[in-house]
Design a protein around this motif. Structure first.
Motif, mmCIF file in Angstrom:
data_model
loop_
_atom_site.group_PDB
_atom_site.id
_atom_site.type_symbol
_atom_site.label_atom_id
_atom_site.label_comp_id
_atom_site.label_asym_id
_atom_site.label_seq_id
_atom_site.Cartn_x
_atom_site.Cartn_y
_atom_site.Cartn_z
ATOM 1 N N SER A 115 0.858 -1.197 0.000
ATOM 2 C CA SER A 115 0.000 0.000 0.000
ATOM 3 C C SER A 115 0.891 1.242 0.000
ATOM 4 C CB SER A 115 -0.920 -0.005 1.224
ATOM 5 O OG SER A 115 -0.155 -0.117 2.416
ATOM 6 N N THR A 116 1.591 1.425 -1.118
ATOM 7 C CA THR A 116 2.502 2.550 -1.263
ATOM 8 C C THR A 116 2.296 3.204 -2.625
ATOM 9 O OG1 THR A 116 4.831 3.200 -1.115
ATOM 10 C CG2 THR A 116 4.368 1.122 -2.218
ATOM 11 N N GLY A 117 2.849 4.399 -2.805
ATOM 12 C CA GLY A 117 2.650 5.134 -4.049
ATOM 13 C C GLY A 117 3.426 4.550 -5.196
ATOM 14 N N PRO A 118 3.078 4.957 -6.447
ATOM 15 C CA PRO A 118 2.001 5.892 -6.784
ATOM 16 C C PRO A 118 0.644 5.236 -7.014
ATOM 17 C CG PRO A 118 3.274 5.394 -8.739
ATOM 18 C CD PRO A 118 3.903 4.622 -7.617
ATOM 19 N N CYS A 119 0.576 3.893 -6.914
ATOM 20 C CA CYS A 119 -0.680 3.201 -7.260
ATOM 21 C C CYS A 119 -1.620 3.019 -6.073
ATOM 22 C CB CYS A 119 -0.376 1.825 -7.866
ATOM 23 S SG CYS A 119 0.467 1.901 -9.447
ATOM 24 N N CYS A 120 -1.093 2.570 -4.939
ATOM 25 C CA CYS A 120 -1.966 2.080 -3.866
ATOM 26 C C CYS A 120 -1.695 2.752 -2.526
ATOM 27 C CB CYS A 120 -1.802 0.565 -3.726
ATOM 28 S SG CYS A 120 -2.164 -0.349 -5.238
ATOM 29 N N CYS A 121 -1.261 4.024 -2.529
ATOM 30 C CA CYS A 121 -0.939 4.675 -1.256
ATOM 31 C C CYS A 121 -2.182 4.891 -0.396
ATOM 32 C CB CYS A 121 -0.229 5.996 -1.514
ATOM 33 S SG CYS A 121 -1.057 7.071 -2.684
ATOM 34 N N CYS A 122 -3.367 4.896 -1.007
ATOM 35 C CA CYS A 122 -4.608 5.102 -0.252
ATOM 36 C C CYS A 122 -5.266 3.781 0.150
ATOM 37 C CB CYS A 122 -5.597 5.931 -1.068
ATOM 38 S SG CYS A 122 -4.988 7.578 -1.471
ATOM 39 N N CYS A 123 -4.765 2.672 -0.380
ATOM 40 C CA CYS A 123 -5.391 1.361 -0.114
ATOM 41 C C CYS A 123 -4.724 0.698 1.084
ATOM 42 C CB CYS A 123 -5.302 0.469 -1.350
ATOM 43 S SG CYS A 123 -5.964 1.224 -2.843
ATOM 44 N N LEU A 124 -4.952 1.253 2.280
ATOM 45 C CA LEU A 124 -4.286 0.761 3.476
ATOM 46 C C LEU A 124 -4.757 -0.633 3.878
ATOM 47 C CD1 LEU A 124 -4.350 4.059 5.584
ATOM 48 C CD2 LEU A 124 -2.514 3.183 4.123
ATOM 49 N N CYS A 125 -5.883 -1.080 3.301
ATOM 50 C CA CYS A 125 -6.423 -2.388 3.652
ATOM 51 C C CYS A 125 -5.711 -3.528 2.924
ATOM 52 C CB CYS A 125 -7.918 -2.452 3.331
ATOM 53 S SG CYS A 125 -8.293 -2.106 1.593
ATOM 54 N N LEU A 126 -4.831 -3.193 1.982
ATOM 55 C CA LEU A 126 -4.138 -4.253 1.235
ATOM 56 C C LEU A 126 -3.243 -5.063 2.170
ATOM 57 C CD1 LEU A 126 -3.067 -2.367 -2.017
ATOM 58 C CD2 LEU A 126 -4.792 -4.152 -1.820
ATOM 59 N N PRO A 127 -3.198 -6.389 1.978
ATOM 60 C CA PRO A 127 -2.376 -7.237 2.860
ATOM 61 C C PRO A 127 -0.886 -7.007 2.614
ATOM 62 C CG PRO A 127 -3.212 -8.523 1.020
ATOM 63 C CD PRO A 127 -3.872 -7.175 0.919
ATOM 64 N N ARG A 128 -0.068 -7.295 3.624
ATOM 65 C CA ARG A 128 1.380 -7.239 3.462
ATOM 66 C C ARG A 128 1.848 -8.579 2.898
ATOM 67 N NH1 ARG A 128 4.131 -5.751 8.721
ATOM 68 N NH2 ARG A 128 5.768 -4.851 7.418
ATOM 69 N N VAL A 129 2.721 -8.518 1.915
ATOM 70 C CA VAL A 129 3.113 -9.710 1.156
ATOM 71 C C VAL A 129 4.435 -10.257 1.692
ATOM 72 C CG1 VAL A 129 3.707 -10.550 -1.151
ATOM 73 C CG2 VAL A 129 1.965 -8.775 -0.885
#
Length: 300
Positions: A115-129
């Motif tokens: 969940s980092t920029g520039p694509c998913c910085c707002c998607c804090l719900c994404l799992p850590r891989v």
């Protein structure tokens, strides 16, 4: 020719910007020789490639400034080169961690925050891989696809342009420029996302390797070469940047963009020389803290 139609201040500006480009090239050559002599073979070519980004963009902008009809080709050349540099920057971070095997051993139980920029910085719900060989492979694919597909799409653009079917700033849905630029945008964001994911994980470990200022310089080149140029060209296309005979709005926008890039890339070249000018050693497990204390290696 354009140079014949320049007044004295215009000629002075062109001469100054050309001199800045030549100085940037000389600074890069001197730095490349230093890196070649002082850097381990495994990192040598990668670091030279990354350092070449700013002087190459400055050179292509200078050529485009003196030869207006070459602008499309010089912009495309700079774009292809920087696509390769983005992949090289990701590989440099892996190399600075001691290579893939040592990186996997260091972060054996670690996870990538996607969940980092520039694509998913707002998607804090994404799992850590989990950090595995497979996830590292997909990060490499994320940057490598850009280095492969961008030259292909640019070649397609040149073919269409030579046939009269491609107008660079005509973003009508019926024109190929819109779809090619949209696809390039997706590829660019994916590549920058992969680099951002890796940087977020290794930035603490590589603080002693100046990774934060290196990443900042890389980000500046991305913003200036892509975002700044796109904004100026859009303003010119909409006639917000007024024409100044004999220059049309688009030609004047192109000149403004090229002249700004020459000055900005000159500064980045000089700053890069300071940031990258250090002795490079392969990371040992506790070397970062040792380098901070006295640049002594410690056996794990």
């Amino acid at each position: 020719s354009l140079s014949a139609g320049l007044d004295l201040p215009g000629r002075f500006l062109f001469a100054t910007l050309t001199l800045m480009t030549l100085i940037a090239i000389l600074v890069f050559i001197e730095e490349a020789v230093y890196i070649y002599r002082k850097t381990p073979t495994s990192k040598r070519s990668i670091i030279i490639w990354i350092n070449a980004a700013a002087p190459v963009i400055s050179t292509t902008s200078c050529i485009g400034m003196w030869i207006p009809r070459s602008t499309m080709f010089t912009d495309f050349t700079a774009g292809i080169f920087f696509a390769i540099v983005i992949h090289k920057f990701l590989m440099m971070m892996i190399k600075e961690c001691g290579g893939q095997k040592l990186l996997l051993r260091r972060f054996e139980n670690g996870r990538f925050t996607i969940s980092t920029g520039p694509c998913c910085c707002c998607c804090l719900c994404l799992p850590r891989v989990p950090i595995t060989r497979q996830t590292l492979f997909w990060l490499k694919v994320g940057t490598f696809q850009f280095a492969v597909f961008r030259p292909v799409l640019i070649f397609l653009s040149i073919v269409l342009w030579s046939n009269g079917n491609y107008v660079l700033y005509n973003l009508s849905p019926k024109e190929p420029a819109l779809w090619i630029n949209m696809f390039l945008g997706v590829l660019t964001l994916t590549a920058l996302w992969a680099v951002g994911i890796m940087f977020r994980k290794v930035r603490t470990l590589l603080t002693c390797k100046n990774i934060i200022p290196k990443f900042a310089l890389y980000q500046f080149i991305v913003i200036l070469n892509h975002l700044q140029t796109t904004i100026i060209n859009m303003l010119a296309t909409q006639r917000i940047i007024a024409c100044a005979p004999p220059l049309s709005s688009t030609a004047r926008g192109s000149y403004i963009s090229q002249q700004l890039l020459i000055m900005e890339m000159f500064l980045i070249t000089v700053i890069s020389r300071v940031v990258y000018r250090r002795k490079y050693h392969d990371l040992e497990p506790l070397e970062c803290t040792d380098e901070e204390a006295g640049d002594k290696k410690q056996t794990p």
